[in-house]
Design a protein around this motif. Structure first.
Motif, short mmCIF file in Angstrom:
data_model
loop_
_atom_site.label_atom_id
_atom_site.label_comp_id
_atom_site.label_asym_id
_atom_site.label_seq_id
_atom_site.Cartn_x
_atom_site.Cartn_y
_atom_site.Cartn_z
N GLU A 73 -8.03 13.45 40.67
CA GLU A 73 -9.47 13.62 40.72
C GLU A 73 -10.08 13.17 42.05
O GLU A 73 -11.19 13.55 42.37
N SER A 122 -14.32 13.17 45.07
CA SER A 122 -13.29 14.18 44.81
C SER A 122 -12.95 14.88 46.12
O SER A 122 -13.65 14.73 47.11
N LYS A 147 -19.14 9.85 43.34
CA LYS A 147 -19.91 10.03 42.11
C LYS A 147 -19.49 8.98 41.08
O LYS A 147 -18.30 8.66 40.96
N HIS A 148 -20.47 8.48 40.37
CA HIS A 148 -20.15 7.50 39.33
C HIS A 148 -19.32 8.17 38.25
O HIS A 148 -19.64 9.25 37.78
N CYS A 149 -18.19 7.54 37.87
CA CYS A 149 -17.38 8.19 36.83
C CYS A 149 -17.08 7.27 35.66
O CYS A 149 -16.51 7.71 34.67
N TYR A 183 -8.85 6.48 36.60
CA TYR A 183 -9.74 7.60 36.94
C TYR A 183 -9.19 8.60 37.94
O TYR A 183 -9.84 9.61 38.19
N THR A 184 -8.05 8.34 38.57
CA THR A 184 -7.57 9.32 39.56
C THR A 184 -6.17 9.82 39.27
O THR A 184 -5.53 10.40 40.12
#
Lengths: 104, 267
Positions: free
Chosen positions: A57, A24, A31-33, A52-53
């Motif tokens: 993020e 981030s 970090k694992h997301c 995821y982004t």
């Protein structure tokens, strides 16, 4: 399709699983997301971007094939982790610091 | 430098052409929402639509300001009819091969990808040039949109190559979509009065100036995808002149019905 394609691997019916790590804006480390299915690394990166982004993020993404991650066996939990539970002297808070030391 | 001398607003019709393109393709791509071939592509197409609708909003707001007379982004998007829309015909076609029984029939992802590729390749070049528009508002919209369209181009090009250089079926579908859609790109290169006016004032660009660069982008992708470029001749569609296919009416009916049933509604 061109003739030389017949020698290449057959099309994947199932896409392999990838683990997604996102760093981030303020974060220091990735970090694992989550995870997703994709046919190759480039594909996985693009999908991770979209999944995821999309709400700002991240500023960097890693994807790792899930199969390459060696994981501890949940069945080994006892011998792996429990012996650490009663070794409170491994925590610095176990020790009384003499007043003369001041801030450590 | 005298700013007054170098600043010109783009012609309203030119701004509406850009806005209608973004809105209609955004609306079309949003049809995949909840129906994507896989979860990740569902999200990718929804992202793409939100980018396009965001571009459309900025452009309609700009056009509304130029137009005055109480026009708003909503009145331009929801209260104009088919002949007033200035989008390329390519962008209003359904996501189905040419001989699908109904427009609402099976959506074909290759059609979606090929169209997004052909249009994104154009817009990546056009937004880049429009960053230097003498209309500062349009230049700012271009700078924002360029980043978005570069990703759309990357996404659609990537899938185009995967389909073309994939299985027999994916190759055949991609080739069929290309044969179907390529002729509609001829419309990009014909001039229209608003484009010519925008170009001569420095606020816009005549798209035919981008033809050679577009060919390079398209041909390199098609070669990599092992697809054959169709001759792309025949009838030249005229959506940007307001002459549309039978499909746009259905798109507008679905898109505009809520706003027309409840005018002035706010939520």
């Amino acid at each position: 399709m061109s003739a030389d394609q017949s020698n290449t691997a057959p099309a994947l019916k199932e896409w392999p699983l990838w683990e997604v790590f996102v760093r981030s804006k303020q974060g220091l480390e990735h970090k694992h997301c989550g995870s997703l299915h994709a046919s190759d690394a480039q594909h996985a990166l693009q999908m991770a971007r979209d999944v995821y982004t999309r709400r700002q993020e991240g500023v960097s993404i890693w994807v790792v094939p899930s199969a390459t991650i060696a994981a501890s066996d949940p069945g080994d939990k006892g011998e792996f982790f429990e012996p650490a539970a009663d070794k409170i002297y491994r925590h610095p808070t176990f020790y009384d610091i003499p007043d003369e030391v001041g801030h450590m | 430098m005298d700013l007054q001398a170098t600043t010109t607003s783009a012609p309203i019709e030119y701004v509406l052409h850009l806005a209608d393109n973004a809105l209609i393709l955004g609306q079309r791509n949003a049809e995949w929402c909840g129906h994507g071939p896989i979860l990740e592509e569902d999200l990718a197409l929804a992202n793409n639509s939100l980018d396009l609708i965001g571009q459309a909003r900025l452009l309609y707001q700009h056009a509304a300001q130029l137009l005055g007379r109480g026009a708003t982004e909503d009145s331009l998007a929801y209260f104009r009819d088919v002949p007033e829309f200035r989008n390329y015909t390519l962008l209003e076609l359904p996501h189905s091969p040419p001989l699908a029984a109904t427009a609402a029939g099976d959506r074909d992802y290759a059609t979606t990808i090929v169209r997004n590729f052909l249009y994104s390749a154009l817009m990546a070049l056009l937004w880049e040039r429009l960053q230097d528009s003498t209309d500062p508002q349009l230049a700012a919209i271009a700078a924002k949109s360029l980043k978005e369209v570069r990703y759309h181009l990357r996404h659609s090009r990537d899938w185009l190559v995967r389909f073309g250089d994939g299985t027999d079926e994916s190759h055949a579908r991609a080739q069929a979509a290309l044969d179907h859609l390529m002729p509609y790109t001829q419309e990009f290169w014909t001039d229209s009065a608003p484009e010519t006016a925008a170009s001569s004032s420095g606020a816009g660009v005549n798209a035919h100036e981008l033809h050679a660069d577009w060919n390079t982008l398209v041909d390199s992708a098609l070669t990599e995808a092992t697809l054959k470029r169709p001759s792309g001749q025949g009838y030249i569609s005229q959506g940007k002149h307001g002459v549309h296919s039978e499909h746009l009416g259905f798109v507008l009916a679905e898109m505009q019905s809520l706003a027309r049933a409840h005018p002035e509604a706010a939520w």
